[in-house]
Design an enzyme around this catalytic site. Structure first.
Site, PDB file in Angstrom:
ATOM      1  CG  ASN A   1      -1.733  -1.165   1.215  1.00 19.36           C
ATOM      2  OD1 ASN A   1      -2.055  -1.739   0.110  1.00 19.36           O
ATOM      3  ND2 ASN A   1      -2.446  -1.311   2.451  1.00 19.36           N
ATOM      4  CB  VAL A   2       1.038   3.912  -2.191  1.00 19.07           C
ATOM      5  CG1 VAL A   2       1.999   3.190  -3.122  1.00 19.07           C
ATOM      6  CG2 VAL A   2       0.053   4.110  -3.001  1.00 19.07           C
TER       7      VAL A   2
ATOM      8  CG  HIS B   1       4.133  -1.657  -4.778  1.00 20.98           C
ATOM      9  ND1 HIS B   1       2.931  -2.538  -4.934  1.00 20.98           N
ATOM     10  CD2 HIS B   1       4.941  -2.500  -5.071  1.00 20.98           C
ATOM     11  CE1 HIS B   1       3.080  -3.689  -5.262  1.00 20.98           C
ATOM     12  NE2 HIS B   1       4.476  -3.748  -5.592  1.00 20.98           N
TER      13      HIS B   1
ATOM     14  CB  CYS C   1      18.019  16.677  -7.881  1.00 21.81           C
ATOM     15  SG  CYS C   1      16.696  16.928  -6.808  1.00 21.81           S
TER      16      CYS C   1
ATOM     17  CB  CYS D   1      17.332  20.725  -7.923  1.00 22.77           C
ATOM     18  SG  CYS D   1      15.887  20.037  -8.804  1.00 22.77           S
TER      19      CYS D   1
HETATM   20  P1  OAD Z   1      -6.304  -6.020  -5.054  1.00 26.33           P
HETATM   21  O1  OAD Z   1      -7.333  -4.810  -4.964  1.00 26.33           O
HETATM   22  O2  OAD Z   1      -5.698  -6.704  -6.016  1.00 26.33           O
HETATM   23  O3  OAD Z   1      -6.753  -7.103  -3.718  1.00 26.33           O
HETATM   24  C1  OAD Z   1      -7.197  -6.908  -2.824  1.00 26.33           C
HETATM   25  C2  OAD Z   1      -7.793  -7.936  -1.898  1.00 26.33           C
HETATM   26  O4  OAD Z   1      -8.127  -7.459  -0.927  1.00 26.33           O
HETATM   27  C3  OAD Z   1      -8.655  -8.580  -2.788  1.00 26.33           C
HETATM   28  O5  OAD Z   1      -8.505 -10.092  -2.565  1.00 26.33           O
HETATM   29  C4  OAD Z   1      -9.928  -8.420  -1.577  1.00 26.33           C
HETATM   30  O6  OAD Z   1     -11.028  -9.506  -1.680  1.00 26.33           O
HETATM   31  C5  OAD Z   1      -9.450  -8.232  -0.549  1.00 26.33           C
HETATM   32  N1  OAD Z   1     -10.255  -7.329   0.330  1.00 26.33           N
HETATM   33  C6  OAD Z   1     -11.156  -6.324   0.041  1.00 26.33           C
HETATM   34  N2  OAD Z   1     -11.739  -6.019   1.113  1.00 26.33           N
HETATM   35  C7  OAD Z   1     -11.315  -6.278   2.180  1.00 26.33           C
HETATM   36  C8  OAD Z   1     -11.402  -6.398   3.641  1.00 26.33           C
HETATM   37  N3  OAD Z   1     -12.140  -5.358   4.182  1.00 26.33           N
HETATM   38  N4  OAD Z   1     -10.746  -7.334   4.436  1.00 26.33           N
HETATM   39  C9  OAD Z   1      -9.614  -8.082   3.732  1.00 26.33           C
HETATM   40  N5  OAD Z   1      -9.639  -8.301   2.509  1.00 26.33           N
HETATM   41  C10 OAD Z   1     -10.163  -7.517   1.787  1.00 26.33           C
HETATM   42  O7  OAD Z   1      -5.015  -5.299  -4.184  1.00 26.33           O
HETATM   43  P2  OAD Z   1      -3.542  -5.638  -3.934  1.00 26.33           P
HETATM   44  O8  OAD Z   1      -3.395  -6.911  -3.831  1.00 26.33           O
HETATM   45  O9  OAD Z   1      -2.883  -4.493  -2.700  1.00 26.33           O
HETATM   46  O10 OAD Z   1       0.428  -2.150  -7.223  1.00 26.33           O
HETATM   47  O11 OAD Z   1      -2.648  -5.055  -5.169  1.00 26.33           O
HETATM   48  C11 OAD Z   1      -1.579  -5.344  -5.591  1.00 26.33           C
HETATM   49  C12 OAD Z   1      -0.875  -4.239  -6.217  1.00 26.33           C
HETATM   50  O12 OAD Z   1      -1.558  -3.974  -7.601  1.00 26.33           O
HETATM   51  C13 OAD Z   1      -0.999  -2.865  -5.859  1.00 26.33           C
HETATM   52  O13 OAD Z   1      -0.023  -2.574  -4.785  1.00 26.33           O
HETATM   53  C14 OAD Z   1      -0.753  -1.969  -6.931  1.00 26.33           C
HETATM   54  C15 OAD Z   1      -1.666  -2.620  -7.952  1.00 26.33           C
HETATM   55  O14 OAD Z   1      -1.521  -2.503  -8.969  1.00 26.33           O
HETATM   56  C16 OAD Z   1       1.220  -1.039  -7.885  1.00 26.33           C
HETATM   57  O15 OAD Z   1       0.681   0.103  -7.960  1.00 26.33           O
HETATM   58  C17 OAD Z   1       2.610  -1.462  -8.146  1.00 26.33           C
END
Ligand code: OAD
Length: 234
Positions: free
Chosen positions: A92-93, A109, A120, A139
Site C-alpha cells: 500500500n502507498v 511500492h 535531482c 533542486c
Molecule cells: P487488490 O485490489 O488486487 O486486492 C485486494 C484484496 O483485498 C482482494 O483479494 C479483496 O478480496 C481483499 N479485500 C477487500 N476488502 C477487504 C477487507 N475489508 N478485508 C480483507 N480483505 C479485503 O490489491 P493488492 O493485492 O494490494 O501495485 O494489489 C497489489 C498491487 O496491485 C498494488 O500494490 C498496486 C496494484 O496495481 C502497484 O501500484 C505497483
C-alpha cells in the site's frame, strides 16, 4: 507449528478497504474508464503525464481524509509488543500503517505522500498536488516531480531486505491482497521454501491461496485483531 521467533507480514489494499480507500481489483478496477494498470505505468506517464498526475493527485488528497482501521491498529500493536523479529511489508502507498503506529515497515511500492524528483533524484514529503508542475524543494527544477510510487514494470523497493526477512521467517502472513501482482505474490512460496508456516487473511481466497498452510476469510478489521490477540497470548 514450531516456536515462532520471526514474522513477516505482507499487506495489500484489503487492509485499507475498511478505511474507505478503494482496492485495485474490486469493483471492476476502473478509474474514469481507464484500467488502473493503464495509469500506473511509466509508459502512461510518458504519454499523458497530466492524466497520471491527476489520478495520483486525487488519491493523495483522498488518503489524507482517511483513518487507520482496526486491522492497522492491531498490526501496530503486534509490532510494538512482539519481542522477536517482525517486518511488515506493505504494497500500500497510503500511510495508514505508520499513522496507526507501526514502525518495522517497508513500503515496497513506495509512498503516496512523497514526491520523487527525476531531475535531482531527491525524495520530499508531499501533501499537495503535483499536476500543477511545482518546483522540487531540493533542486528548484519545476515540472519534474513524480509520485514516489512504483509503477508496473518498475522495481519494487528494498527487495534485498524483504527476501532476507522472508528467508529467516518462521511465519509468513498475507493480509488483504489478491495475489495478482509479482513479486509480492511470490513471497508465500519464498517463505515456504525457507520453512516458514504460512497464513492467509483475506476477504476471499486469493489467487495463491493454495500455497498457504491455512487461510481465514472475512474482513480484515475482524480477522487481524483476532489473529494478533492469538499471537500475543502465545
Ligand atoms: P487488490 O485490489 O488486487 O486486492 C485486494 C484484496 O483485498 C482482494 O483479494 C479483496 O478480496 C481483499 N479485500 C477487500 N476488502 C477487504 C477487507 N475489508 N478485508 C480483507 N480483505 C479485503 O490489491 P493488492 O493485492 O494490494 O501495485 O494489489 C497489489 C498491487 O496491485 C498494488 O500494490 C498496486 C496494484 O496495481 C502497484 O501500484 C505497483
Amino acid at each position: 507449528m514450531g516456536e515462532i521467533r520471526s514474522i513477516v507480514i505482507l499487506t495489500g489494499a484489503g487492509v485499507s478497504a475498511e478505511s474507505g480507500i478503494d482496492t485495485f481489483r474490486d469493483g471492476g478496477g476502473l478509474w474514469e474508464q481507464h484500467r488502473v494498470e493503464d495509469v500506473a505505468t511509466p509508459e502512461a506517464f510518458a504519454r499523458d503525464p497530466d492524466l497520471v498526475q491527476r489520478f495520483y493527485d486525487m488519491r493523495r488528497a483522498a488518503i489524507q481524509t482517511k483513518q487507520p482501521n482496526a486491522a492497522h491498529d492491531a498490526l501496530a500493536r503486534l509490532d510494538a509488543q512482539w519481542t522477536g523479529e517482525l517486518l511488515i511489508v506493505t504494497q500500500n502507498v497510503d500511510d495508514l500503517h505508520e499513522r496507526a503506529g507501526a514502525r518495522r515497515l517497508i513500503h515496497m511500492h513506495g509512498e503516496h505522500l512523497k514526491a520523487w524528483c527525476t531531475a535531482c533524484d531527491a525524495r520530499s514529503s508531499w501533501l499537495g498536488p503535483l499536476g500543477d508542475r511545482p518546483a522540487c524543494p531540493a533542486c528548484g527544477v519545476a515540472g519534474l516531480l513524480r509520485p514516489d510510487v512504483v509503477w508496473f514494470g518498475e522495481m519494487p523497493y528494498r527487495m534485498e531486505d524483504i527476501y532476507r526477512a522472508l528467508n529467516r521467517a518462521d511465519l509468513f502472513v498475507s493480509i488483504g491482497t489478491s495475489g495478482a501482482v509479482y513479486p509480492a505474490a511470490g513471497f508465500v512460496r519464498e517463505a515456504r521454501a525457507s520453512g516458514a508456516a504460512t497464513l492467509e487473511l483475506n476477504m476471499e481466497p486469493s489467487q495463491g491461496t493454495h500455497w498457504f498452510d491455512a487461510a481465514r476469510h472475512g474482513p480484515a478489521s475482524a480477522l487481524v485483531p483476532a489473529w494478533v490477540a492469538e499471537m500475543l497470548e502465545e
